[in-house]
Design a protein around this motif. Structure first.
Motif, PDB file in Angstrom:
ATOM      1  N   ASN A  65       0.982  -1.132   0.009  1.00 29.03           N
ATOM      2  CA  ASN A  65       0.006   0.027  -0.104  1.00 29.03           C
ATOM      3  C   ASN A  65       0.904   1.269   0.016  1.00 29.03           C
ATOM      4  N   ARG A  66       1.969   1.264   0.660  1.00 27.33           N
ATOM      5  CA  ARG A  66       2.923   2.414   0.746  1.00 27.33           C
ATOM      6  C   ARG A  66       3.380   2.550  -0.719  1.00 27.33           C
ATOM      7  N   GLU A  67       3.906   1.535  -1.441  1.00 28.48           N
ATOM      8  CA  GLU A  67       4.395   1.713  -2.792  1.00 28.48           C
ATOM      9  C   GLU A  67       3.246   2.163  -3.797  1.00 28.48           C
ATOM     10  N   ARG A  68       2.054   1.548  -3.391  1.00 25.44           N
ATOM     11  CA  ARG A  68       1.109   2.271  -4.535  1.00 25.44           C
ATOM     12  C   ARG A  68       0.708   3.617  -3.961  1.00 25.44           C
ATOM     13  N   LEU A  69       1.013   3.946  -2.703  1.00 26.04           N
ATOM     14  CA  LEU A  69       0.554   5.214  -2.471  1.00 26.04           C
ATOM     15  C   LEU A  69       1.718   6.155  -3.079  1.00 26.04           C
ATOM     16  N   ALA A  70       3.124   5.904  -3.036  1.00 22.68           N
ATOM     17  CA  ALA A  70       4.037   6.687  -3.807  1.00 22.68           C
ATOM     18  C   ALA A  70       3.752   6.617  -5.308  1.00 22.68           C
ATOM     19  N   VAL A  71       3.409   5.668  -5.995  1.00 23.62           N
ATOM     20  CA  VAL A  71       3.226   5.649  -7.480  1.00 23.62           C
ATOM     21  C   VAL A  71       2.007   6.488  -7.697  1.00 23.62           C
ATOM     22  N   ALA A  72       1.110   6.468  -7.090  1.00 31.52           N
ATOM     23  CA  ALA A  72      -0.253   7.326  -7.241  1.00 31.52           C
ATOM     24  C   ALA A  72       0.002   8.620  -7.044  1.00 31.52           C
TER      25      ALA A  72
END
Length: 339
Positions: A183-190
């Motif tokens: 989720n943290r990685e997805r947040l950074a990508v988003a």
């Protein structure tokens, strides 16, 4: 003829005067018999060994609130001579020289189930309060050893279930951490995509002033407008996704949280169920009651019964002797009459 019958009936009847005369004539003999029986009873009573009684109630073993052995089964086992070990037999004062000590112990314990209870009551009479108490402790130890064997499958089943739940919880927590990282990685990508889209929209807003929509570049301008609208929609979607991801990341929330909570609860419940008071070996529900007052022999009762027996036997003997005399006298009278 009638007169003779009436006379015979009158002679056969026993009046109160006859009874009084009988006891008056034989009072000395009856009293001496009662006294002699009392002395015999006293000697017998004081020759009997003194016994003290210890009693207790036993609570069967529990494994995760489950009774290892029902009280009815335990009572029947306690009545069986083959149930007791050599250690229990010695604790109760029996030796190999005694005739069938196992059977003697099984009969002496008198196990029973008190009304409206889940306990088993036992008692034992010994030559001293200490020995009687030691016997009950030895019997309890014998029960613990026996029920430990019965409890082993339940304990092993709980241990397997505990191991399985621990492994499942560990795997769920690992996946939970992985989901948080994801989720943290997805947040950074988003957030990166959102910044790029916002930069595109800002740049397009500056460049849109130079476009003329009534020239041949209209098709290109329309394409740029469509692209702008698409980017704006993407920005809205990214903002919603970023808000959601930000909330989950800040709160450490994942889709496996409910599973982790449920597994943790099951593991905690099973762990507590494997501890006291839900899991415990057989024990005394209350301390052993072993007073210093003897329960046997009841000397006063023995002497009283002896006196009564002496009186009864002497009266029966005297009555029998009197009856024999009367029969003998009647026979002699009959012979004299016939002669």
């Amino acid at each position: 003829m009638t007169l003779n019958t009436d006379t015979t009936q009158t002679e056969d009847e026993i009046s109160l005067i006859d009874i009084y005369e009988f006891f008056a004539e034989n009072l000395k003999t009856i009293l001496l018999s009662g006294l002699g029986a009392c002395l015999v009873g006293a000697v017998f009573a004081f020759m009997l060994p003194v016994k003290y009684e210890a009693s207790a109630v036993i609570e069967p073993a529990l494994i995760s609130s489950k009774i290892v052995e029902s009280k009815e089964v335990l009572v029947e086992k306690l009545k069986s001579p083959t149930y007791y070990s050599e250690k229990a037999i010695k604790a109760c004062g029996f030796t190999a020289e005694d005739a069938n000590p196992q059977s003697s112990l099984a009969q002496a314990l008198t196990p029973s189930i008190p009304r409206a209870s889940n306990f088993v009551a036992i008692s034992f009479k010994g030559p001293s309060p200490a020995l009687a108490k030691s016997c009950l402790e030895g019997v309890l130890e014998n029960i613990i050893v026996n029920q430990s064997v019965l409890a082993m499958p339940l304990i092993e089943s709980n241990e397997v279930a505990l191991k399985t739940l621990t492994e499942q919880l560990t795997a769920a927590k690992t996946e939970q951490k992985q989901l948080l990282t994801f989720n943290r990685e997805r947040l950074a990508v988003a957030q990166t995509k959102l910044a790029a889209n916002q930069a595109f929209v800002d740049q397009f807003s500056k460049d849109a002033l130079s476009f003329k929509f009534d020239n041949p570049q209209f098709s290109a301008s329309a394409l740029l407008l469509n692209t702008l609208i698409s980017k704006q929609n993407d920005i809205k979607q990214l903002e919603l996704e970023i808000n959601r991801l930000q909330f989950e990341v800040n709160g450490n929330i994942t889709t496996r949280d409910n599973e982790v909570l449920e597994l943790s609860k099951q593991l905690n419940d099973l762990t507590n169920a494997m501890k006291e008071p839900l899991t415990k070996q057989a024990s005394f529900a209350t301390p052993i009651y072993a007073p210093n007052q003897k329960v046997e022999p009841k000397r006063s009762v023995i002497m009283l019964v002896s006196v009564f027996a002496g009186f009864a036997l002497s009266v029966m003997f005297l009555l029998g002797r009197k009856a024999l005399r009367q029969v003998h006298l009647q026979r002699q009278n009959k012979r004299n009459t016939q002669a």
